[in-house]
Design a protein around this motif. Structure first.
Motif, PDB file in Angstrom:
ATOM      1  N   UNK A  19       0.970  -1.174  -0.095  1.00  0.00           N
ATOM      2  CA  UNK A  19      -0.105  -0.021   0.090  1.00  0.00           C
ATOM      3  C   UNK A  19       0.854   1.417   0.146  1.00  0.00           C
ATOM      4  N   UNK A  20       1.045   1.943  -1.332  1.00  0.00           N
ATOM      5  CA  UNK A  20       1.868   3.049  -1.175  1.00  0.00           C
ATOM      6  C   UNK A  20       0.857   4.180  -1.280  1.00  0.00           C
ATOM      7  N   UNK A  21       1.389   5.432  -0.563  1.00  0.00           N
ATOM      8  CA  UNK A  21       0.921   6.462  -0.514  1.00  0.00           C
ATOM      9  C   UNK A  21       1.677   7.747  -0.901  1.00  0.00           C
ATOM     10  N   UNK A  22       1.288   8.688  -1.555  1.00  0.00           N
ATOM     11  CA  UNK A  22       2.009   9.911  -2.197  1.00  0.00           C
ATOM     12  C   UNK A  22       1.208  11.195  -1.960  1.00  0.00           C
ATOM     13  N   UNK A  23       1.851  12.069  -1.890  1.00  0.00           N
ATOM     14  CA  UNK A  23       1.359  13.590  -1.647  1.00  0.00           C
ATOM     15  C   UNK A  23       1.311  14.070  -2.957  1.00  0.00           C
ATOM     16  N   UNK A  24       0.111  14.866  -3.434  1.00  0.00           N
ATOM     17  CA  UNK A  24      -0.042  15.316  -4.823  1.00  0.00           C
ATOM     18  C   UNK A  24       1.206  16.309  -5.439  1.00  0.00           C
ATOM     19  N   UNK A  25       2.197  16.784  -4.722  1.00  0.00           N
ATOM     20  CA  UNK A  25       3.065  17.534  -5.088  1.00  0.00           C
ATOM     21  C   UNK A  25       4.088  16.610  -5.761  1.00  0.00           C
ATOM     22  N   UNK A  26       3.959  15.304  -5.593  1.00  0.00           N
ATOM     23  CA  UNK A  26       5.057  14.475  -5.973  1.00  0.00           C
ATOM     24  C   UNK A  26       4.899  14.003  -7.471  1.00  0.00           C
ATOM     25  N   UNK A  27       5.728  14.104  -8.519  1.00  0.00           N
ATOM     26  CA  UNK A  27       5.297  13.800  -9.871  1.00  0.00           C
ATOM     27  C   UNK A  27       5.995  12.706 -10.301  1.00  0.00           C
ATOM     28  N   UNK A  28       5.572  11.863 -11.407  1.00  0.00           N
ATOM     29  CA  UNK A  28       6.400  11.122 -12.051  1.00  0.00           C
ATOM     30  C   UNK A  28       6.406   9.596 -11.166  1.00  0.00           C
ATOM     31  N   UNK A  29       5.757   9.494 -10.087  1.00  0.00           N
ATOM     32  CA  UNK A  29       5.984   8.592  -8.988  1.00  0.00           C
ATOM     33  C   UNK A  29       5.373   7.171  -9.632  1.00  0.00           C
ATOM     34  N   UNK A  30       6.219   6.025  -9.687  1.00  0.00           N
ATOM     35  CA  UNK A  30       5.657   4.818 -10.184  1.00  0.00           C
ATOM     36  C   UNK A  30       6.727   3.795  -9.551  1.00  0.00           C
ATOM     37  N   UNK A  31       6.244   2.744  -8.817  1.00  0.00           N
ATOM     38  CA  UNK A  31       7.217   1.655  -8.186  1.00  0.00           C
ATOM     39  C   UNK A  31       7.734   0.961  -9.458  1.00  0.00           C
ATOM     40  N   UNK A  32       8.916   0.410  -9.122  1.00  0.00           N
ATOM     41  CA  UNK A  32       9.423  -0.470 -10.183  1.00  0.00           C
ATOM     42  C   UNK A  32       9.406  -1.684  -9.332  1.00  0.00           C
ATOM     43  N   UNK A  53      11.688  -4.158  -9.578  1.00  0.00           N
ATOM     44  CA  UNK A  53      13.012  -4.710  -9.133  1.00  0.00           C
ATOM     45  C   UNK A  53      13.891  -3.374  -8.426  1.00  0.00           C
ATOM     46  N   UNK A  54      13.869  -2.324  -9.155  1.00  0.00           N
ATOM     47  CA  UNK A  54      14.973  -1.477  -8.490  1.00  0.00           C
ATOM     48  C   UNK A  54      14.320  -0.941  -7.181  1.00  0.00           C
ATOM     49  N   UNK A  55      15.248  -0.607  -6.458  1.00  0.00           N
ATOM     50  CA  UNK A  55      14.614  -0.210  -4.986  1.00  0.00           C
ATOM     51  C   UNK A  55      14.218   1.236  -4.844  1.00  0.00           C
ATOM     52  N   UNK A  56      14.788   1.909  -5.479  1.00  0.00           N
ATOM     53  CA  UNK A  56      14.334   3.440  -5.509  1.00  0.00           C
ATOM     54  C   UNK A  56      14.050   3.951  -7.066  1.00  0.00           C
ATOM     55  N   UNK A  57      13.159   4.934  -7.200  1.00  0.00           N
ATOM     56  CA  UNK A  57      13.205   5.736  -8.425  1.00  0.00           C
ATOM     57  C   UNK A  57      13.304   7.208  -8.234  1.00  0.00           C
ATOM     58  N   UNK A  58      14.376   7.450  -7.241  1.00  0.00           N
ATOM     59  CA  UNK A  58      14.519   8.890  -7.065  1.00  0.00           C
ATOM     60  C   UNK A  58      14.945   9.629  -8.416  1.00  0.00           C
ATOM     61  N   UNK A  59      15.736   9.183  -8.939  1.00  0.00           N
ATOM     62  CA  UNK A  59      16.209   9.725 -10.286  1.00  0.00           C
ATOM     63  C   UNK A  59      15.183  10.209 -11.349  1.00  0.00           C
ATOM     64  N   UNK A  60      14.027   9.876 -11.181  1.00  0.00           N
ATOM     65  CA  UNK A  60      13.114  10.038 -11.954  1.00  0.00           C
ATOM     66  C   UNK A  60      11.911  10.867 -11.463  1.00  0.00           C
ATOM     67  N   UNK A  61      11.737  11.242 -10.152  1.00  0.00           N
ATOM     68  CA  UNK A  61      11.018  11.984  -9.590  1.00  0.00           C
ATOM     69  C   UNK A  61      10.736  13.414  -9.450  1.00  0.00           C
ATOM     70  N   UNK A  62       9.897  14.124  -9.537  1.00  0.00           N
ATOM     71  CA  UNK A  62      10.113  15.616  -9.712  1.00  0.00           C
ATOM     72  C   UNK A  62       8.850  16.173  -8.494  1.00  0.00           C
ATOM     73  N   UNK A  63       9.296  17.392  -8.164  1.00  0.00           N
ATOM     74  CA  UNK A  63       8.398  18.067  -6.855  1.00  0.00           C
ATOM     75  C   UNK A  63       8.084  19.316  -7.696  1.00  0.00           C
TER      76      UNK A  63
END
Length: 569
Positions: A531-544, A546-556
Motif C-alpha cells: 500500500x503506497x501513498x504519495x502527496x499530490x506535489x510528487x510527480x512521476x511516481x511509479x514503483x518498479x 526490481x529497482x529499490x528506488x526511483x529517485x532519479x525520475x521523480x519531480x517535485x
C-alpha cells in the motif's frame, strides 16, 4: 517531528550539513527503514544501504523505468553484444562519464573506464571484502578460480578483460541466461581503485561513484543528503536537485512523518499502521481530500516460515519428521493472516515465486493448505500423541515436545507470534518464542542455531532462480536458512538454472514445488501487496518491480508543496 528542511550546522564525517533549500530547489524528502551500513557496493546487502548505493554508483545496465514486464537497458554501457553461444559479453562503456571529485584523483576529472569494472568485479572475490554478492559471479566467469587462490588484483583472468579504455569483455565458463540481470545489480557497480586504496578498510565511509547523485552530507544512522551529480548527468536525470533521506526505523514515525509532510511518499504502509490511513481497503476520506493518492503494488517478495532441516527435533527426512513439519504447515491459517495482520494487502503464497517473476505459474496451487483436522490426524498417525488430561503432544518416544520459534521484538512480530501460537496450540503443539533483533537472528540462522523463523525474500532480479536458490543444498549456511539439502531438488535446480524461461524449465519448477511441499522445509506464507501513498506535489511516481528506488525520475512541484505545508502547519 521536526520539519525535514531544518538542519543543524554541524560538521560531520564527510561534510558539514547542507544549507536549507532555496525556494527554487527541488528537494525530494524520503526515508530508509533501517540504519545504513557502509556504502560500498561490494559489501552492502541490506535494503536501506542498497537504496543509497543504486543512486550513488553505476552498474553497467539498469532497468527501464516504465517497461512492464521488466526490461533492461544500457546505463554506463550499451546493451551487451552476446556471442560464442552465450559465453561472451562485450560491452562498450560510454565516454565522458565522470566520478565525483575526491582528493585521490589529484584535482583532475576522473573518467569511468572499462578497467574500473574489471577492478570492481574482481573485488567481489577479495576475501578481505567478504562480499555477500560473490555467488552471482563465482564459478561463472572463465578462469575466476585463480582469484580464489591467493587473491590479487594483479591476477589476470581470461574471462574478465578490458582490451581498450572503453571495452569490457566478459567470458563465462558456461551460458547463464540471467547474467545480464547480474550486471544491473548494485553489487556490480563501478568503484574507483584510487578511492578504495586511499581508505583501506574504510571504503564504505567514502562513497565515490558516477551515479545520478553524490553525497552532500551524512550523519550516520540519522540523515543523509544526496545532491544531484550534474557533471555526470545522463538522459536529463536526475530531475530533483537533492534528496534528503532520513533514517526512520519506527513504523509510527514513518506514517506520522508522511502525514505531516516530512516525507513525499510512503511505501508499504506497515501492517500494524494500516488503520491510521486506510479504511475498507481505501484511503481515508480526509486524506483523499488532501490530494493524497493510494496505489497497490505487487512486490516481488515472498514471506515464508522456514524450519531447520538439521534440528534434532524438527529436522530430518524420515516420515515422522516430515509429518511434524507437514502438520505445522497445515496449521497455518493464511486467510486470517491476510485479513487481520496484512489488512487484505497480500496474496496467499502457493510456491516460493511471487507473481510477475519469470517462472511463476498463476494456476499452481499448493497441496498443503490450512486444515487443522488433517494436521491433528497426521500427528496421531506418526506418534505425536496427547496423553489423557494433557493439552500438548509428546514426541513418538514419549518426551515433552516444545517448538522454539525466533521472532523480532516489534509490534508486528508480537502479532505474528500470537497467530502462530493460536494455530499451533490448536493442533496440540506447544511453542515458545525467542525474540531478538533480526540481524542477530540471521547470524544465528547461518550457524544453524535457529529452529524456526519467519523470513522474507525480495527479488535481486526478476527470475525464478533467485527464489529457488533459497532451498539449494550448497547454499546452506547462506541464503538457505532451512539447510534443506535434497539431491532430487538440487539436481532439478541445477538443470533449471541452465535453461531459459521455457516449458522445460517450467516443468522442473513444478517438480521442485512438489518436493518442497512433500518435505516441508518451508511454510510459504504470503506475497505482500504494497500500500503506497504519495502527496499530490510528487510527480512521476511509479514503483518498479526490481529497482529499490526511483529517485532519479521523480519531480517535485515546489509551489504546491509549500502551499500545502503552510496550510497544514
Amino acid at each position: 517531528m521536526p520539519m525535514s528542511i531544518r538542519f543543524a550546522a554541524a560538521c560531520l564525517t564527510l561534510a558539514c550539513w547542507a544549507l536549507p533549500a532555496t525556494a527554487a530547489e527541488k528537494v525530494l524528502h524520503t526515508y530508509i527503514s533501517t540504519s545504513e551500513t557502509g556504502i560500498d557496493p561490494a559489501m552492502a546487502s541490506d535494503i536501506a544501504t542498497l537504496s543509497l548505493i543504486e543512486n550513488i554508483f553505476d552498474p553497467l545496465l539498469r532497468y527501464d523505468y516504465q517497461a512492464r514486464p521488466v526490461a533492461l537497458r544500457g546505463n554506463t554501457a550499451a546493451m551487451p553484444q552476446v556471442s560464442d553461444g552465450g559465453l561472451t559479453y562485450t560491452l562498450r562503456i560510454r565516454p565522458g562519464i565522470l566520478f565525483t571529485d575526491h582528493p585521490a584523483f589529484g584535482g583532475k576529472p576522473r573518467e569511468l573506464t572499462a578497467a574500473d569494472y574489471v577492478y570492481s568485479i574482481k573485488r567481489l572475490y577479495d576475501p578481505a571484502v567478504k562480499s555477500p554478492w560473490l555467488s552471482l559471479f563465482d564459478g561463472k566467469i572463465a578462469g575466476d578460480g585463480a582469484l580464489k587462490t591467493g587473491f590479487s588484483q594483479a591476477t589476470a583472468i581470461a574471462g574478465l578483460q578490458a582490451p581498450d579504455r572503453y571495452t569490457l569483455r566478459i567470458r563465462l565458463s558456461s551460458p547463464d541466461n540471467n547474467f545480464p540481470l547480474y550486471l544491473a545489480t548494485p553489487a556490480s557497480a563501478a568503484v574507483a581503485r584510487e578511492v578504495i586504496e586511499a581508505h583501506p578498510g574504510q571504503s564504505g565511509n567514502h562513497p565515490v561513484g558516477t551515479g545520478p547523485f553524490r553525497v552532500g552530507s551524512w550523519k550516520r544512522s540519522d540523515r543523509i543528503v544526496l545532491v544531484a551529480n550534474r557533471q555526470s548527468a545522463r538522459d536529463n536525470l536526475p530531475i530533483v536537485d537533492r534528496v534528503e533521506v532520513k533514517v526512520a526505523e519506527e513504523f509510527q514515525g514513518r506514517v506520522l512523518g508522511f502525514l505531516n509532510g516530512d516525507y513525499d511518499y510512503l511505501e508499504q504502509v506497515p501492517e500494524s499502521m494500516t488503520d491510521m490511513v486506510i479504511a475498507g481497503g481505501r484511503l481515508k476520506p480526509e486524506l483523499a481530500a488532501r490530494g493524497m493518492v493510494l496505489t497497490r503494488f505487487p512486490v516481488l517478495q515472498t514471506y515464508y516460515m522456514w524450519m531447520n532441516m538439521e534440528d534434532p527435533l524438527l529436522g530430518g527426512y524420515t516420515r515422522d519428521k516430515i509429518a511434524l513439519r507437514r502438520a505445522i504447515a497445515l496449521s497455518y491459517n493464511s486467510d486470517e493472516d491476510i485479513a487481520l495482520l496484512k489488512q487484505g494487502f497480500a496474496l496467499r503464497a502457493e510456491s516460493p515465486l511471487p507473481p510477475n517473476v519469470l517462472g511463476h505459474d498463476p494456476a499452481y496451487r499448493s497441496p498443503v493448505s490450512y486444515n487443522q483436522a488433517m494436521a491433528r490426524a497426521l500427528l496421531e498417525r506418526y506418534g505425536y500423541r496427547l496423553r489423557a488430561g494433557e493439552r500438548f503432544r509428546r514426541t513418538p518416544d514419549g518426551q515433552p515436545l516444545t517448538l522454539t520459534m525466533h521472532s523480532e521484538a516489534t509490534v508486528s512480530g508480537r502479532l505474528r507470534d500470537e497467530l502462530w501460537r493460536k494455530n499451533l496450540n490448536a493442533i496440540g503443539l506447544r511453542v515458545v518464542f525467542r525474540t531478538d533483533k533480526k540481524t542477530e537472528i540471521i547470524k544465528a540462522s547461518r550457524l544453524g542455531k535457529v529452529q524456526m523463523f519467519e523470513s522474507n525474500w525480495i527479488a535481486d532480479f526478476p527470475d525464478g532462480d533467485n527464489f529457488y536458490q533459497l532451498l539449494y543444498g550448497p547454499n546452506s549456511g547462506r541464503a538457505n536458512y532451512a539447510r534443506f539439502n535434497l539431491p532430487a531438488y538440487n539436481e532439478r535446480y541445477e538443470q533449471a538454472r541452465a535453461l531459459p524461461d521455457s516449458p522445460a524449465r517450467q516443468k522442473l519448477y513444478l517438480e521442485m514445488n512438489q518436493l518442497i511441499h512433500a518435505y516441508n522445509p518451508w511454510v510459504p506464507l504470503t506475497h505482500p501487496i504494497s500500500a503506497d501513498i504519495r502527496h499530490p506535489w510528487l510527480k512521476n511516481y511509479m514503483r518498479h518491480p526490481v529497482a529499490l528506488t526511483t529517485w532519479r525520475y521523480l519531480d517535485i512541484d515546489v509551489t504546491q508543496r509549500n502551499r500545502a505545508l503552510q496550510q497544514l502547519r
